[in-house]
Design an enzyme around this catalytic site. Structure first.
Site, PDB file in Angstrom:
ATOM      1  N   ASP A 199      40.716 -68.190  28.185  1.00  0.00           N
ATOM      2  CA  ASP A 199      39.923 -67.519  27.154  1.00  0.00           C
ATOM      3  C   ASP A 199      38.772 -68.404  26.650  1.00  0.00           C
ATOM      4  OD1 ASP A 199      42.734 -67.242  27.340  1.00  0.00           O
ATOM      5  OD2 ASP A 199      42.840 -66.011  25.559  1.00  0.00           O
ATOM      6  N   ASP A 235      38.714 -70.885  19.191  1.00  0.00           N
ATOM      7  CA  ASP A 235      38.282 -69.486  19.093  1.00  0.00           C
ATOM      8  C   ASP A 235      36.996 -69.286  18.295  1.00  0.00           C
ATOM      9  OD1 ASP A 235      40.193 -68.189  20.680  1.00  0.00           O
ATOM     10  OD2 ASP A 235      41.683 -68.336  19.080  1.00  0.00           O
TER      11      ASP A 235
END
Ligand code: GLY
Length: 409
Positions: free
Chosen positions: A184, A123
């Site tokens: 993602d 992330d």
């Protein structure tokens, strides 16, 4: 017209209506919407401030039953910590408000440590490119640049050349049965491309392209809907299985996963100009557009059998609106206008009282769904919806300014 462009879709999507393609083009009052965002930002800053404001506490969500931001500490496992600084940078860009800029600097600084430690997971792009990336774009502060470059190198440590993707969740390798990559992760590639263009190693570009190619090969079903998670053998690189984590089922189209794919492949085309990626971005966008309800805001998962009683996901609509505003610029003729019209419809719906938080909450938008299978953040205000909403509005504003300049020539 939309159906004609999209062609036949094999997955039995639960479609409540597809008449939107024939709908008239709608107008979006971008200036009014940005003014609304600016007012909500001021209100949030006011509500978050105290004599000793803790700039490591980032607004994350507001539950449907609540009216104030629930904040989370900017720890390495809090993947959303870059969105609030990113919102502040966009708001500063649109308003020129120096108070907002100072706050953006302070919140952004809370993430510097991520450039000085090993990767917790993938992330890092969300965390550092939404915050420092926007900060550098607007200020050209050389310190910001170095932080992004260092973080891109850290993200690259998760790349497995035998698989050809970045490992998303090191902590879940055993549980999921191998090297895992989630959709993602496509968003984190933007930071690698940027770093390669701004003094970082060309290897970062190669990693991003290979990740996009491998994902294109294994992470999609024949109808271009995506799995949330792909699991690979870390030694042979063999694709083991596609599955869900946050969607309705392994074979369903989880709205935000597909949104990340649309956004991600649009960025990969921008950075590579390889027509394979443009074609793919259009295909993954088309299957998403074909399954939307009348107001262009998706249900959280396109295959939830409880539709039309299932919750919506405004955050996916924001991500896709922003992506389509870029994607239309790479397309011609009918496809260009289909994507532009769809983005306008999404922003127009999001900007109505049905989706705006308005007076009752300091967020921009309500009705996002974070992790429905875990019972978390359902029908809530979520910070990444607001981030992609203001990004989409700022993109729309720039497109309008460009077209009014062209008209004056
Ligand atoms: N896992 C990131 C998301 O909820 O989209």
């Amino acid at each position: 017209m939309l159906k004609k462009l999209i062609g036949i879709i094999s997955l039995p999507l639960i479609i409540t209506s597809c008449t939107q393609a024939e709908a008239e083009s709608v107008e979006v009052d971008v200036d009014a919407d940005l003014e609304y965002c600016a007012a909500q930002v001021e209100r949030s800053l006011h509500e978050l401030s105290s004599d000793s404001t803790d700039y490591t506490m980032m607004p994350r969500n507001i539950a449907s039953t609540d009216t104030v931001w629930h904040c989370r500490k900017a720890t390495p496992d809090e993947w959303c910590a870059g969105f609030w600084p990113g919102i502040l940078w966009y708001d500063y860009e649109m308003t020129g408000n120096e108070v907002v800029r100072e706050e953006a600097e302070r919140y952004t600084a809370s993430l510097e440590y991520l450039s000085q430690r090993p990767a917790f997971d993938h992330d890092l792009g969300f965390l550092v490119f939404c915050s420092y990336g926007n900060g550098y774009r607007l200020t050209h502060n050389p310190k910001f640049k170095q932080i992004i470059l260092n973080t891109a190198d850290t993200l690259a440590t998760l790349y497995n050349p035998r698989v050809g993707t970045i490992l998303s969740w090191p902590r879940n390798v055993e549980m999921l049965g191998g090297h895992n990559t989630i959709m993602d992760n496509m968003i984190n590639l933007e930071m690698l491309f940027w770093a390669a263009r701004n003094g970082g190693s060309h290897r970062l570009y190669d990693i991003a392209v290979k990740h996009a190619e491998t994902t294109m090969k294994h992470h999609f079903r024949p109808d271009y809907t995506s799995y949330h998670v792909a699991v690979y053998n870390p030694t042979s690189g063999e694709f083991i299985k596609g599955m869900t984590h946050q969607g309705y089922s392994d074979n369903s189209m989880w709205a935000r996963g597909q949104a990340w794919a649309i956004y991600g492949y649009t960025v990969v085309y921008r950075e590579t100009k390889d027509p394979r990626f443009l074609d793919f971005a259009c295909k993954v966008a088309d299957v998403y557009l074909a399954g939307l309800p009348d107001d262009y805001i998706p249900y959280w998962d396109f295959n939830d059998p409880s539709i039309p009683d299932a919750p919506r996901d405004a955050s996916a609509a924001c991500v896709v609106a922003s992506a389509l505003l870029e994607l239309q610029g790479f397309c011609q003729d009918e496809k260009k206008s289909v994507y532009m019209d769809a983005a306008r419809h999404m922003l127009a719906s999001l900007s109505t009282d049905s989706y705006r938080s308005g007076a009752h909450r300091p967020s921009f938008l309500d009705h996002s769904t974070g992790h429905k299978p875990a019972g978390s953040e359902i029908d809530a205000s979520i910070i990444y919806a607001d981030y992609y909403y203001i990004e989409a509005l700022s993109r729309m504003k720039k497109l309008e300014s460009e077209s009014s300049l062209m008209a004056k020539r």
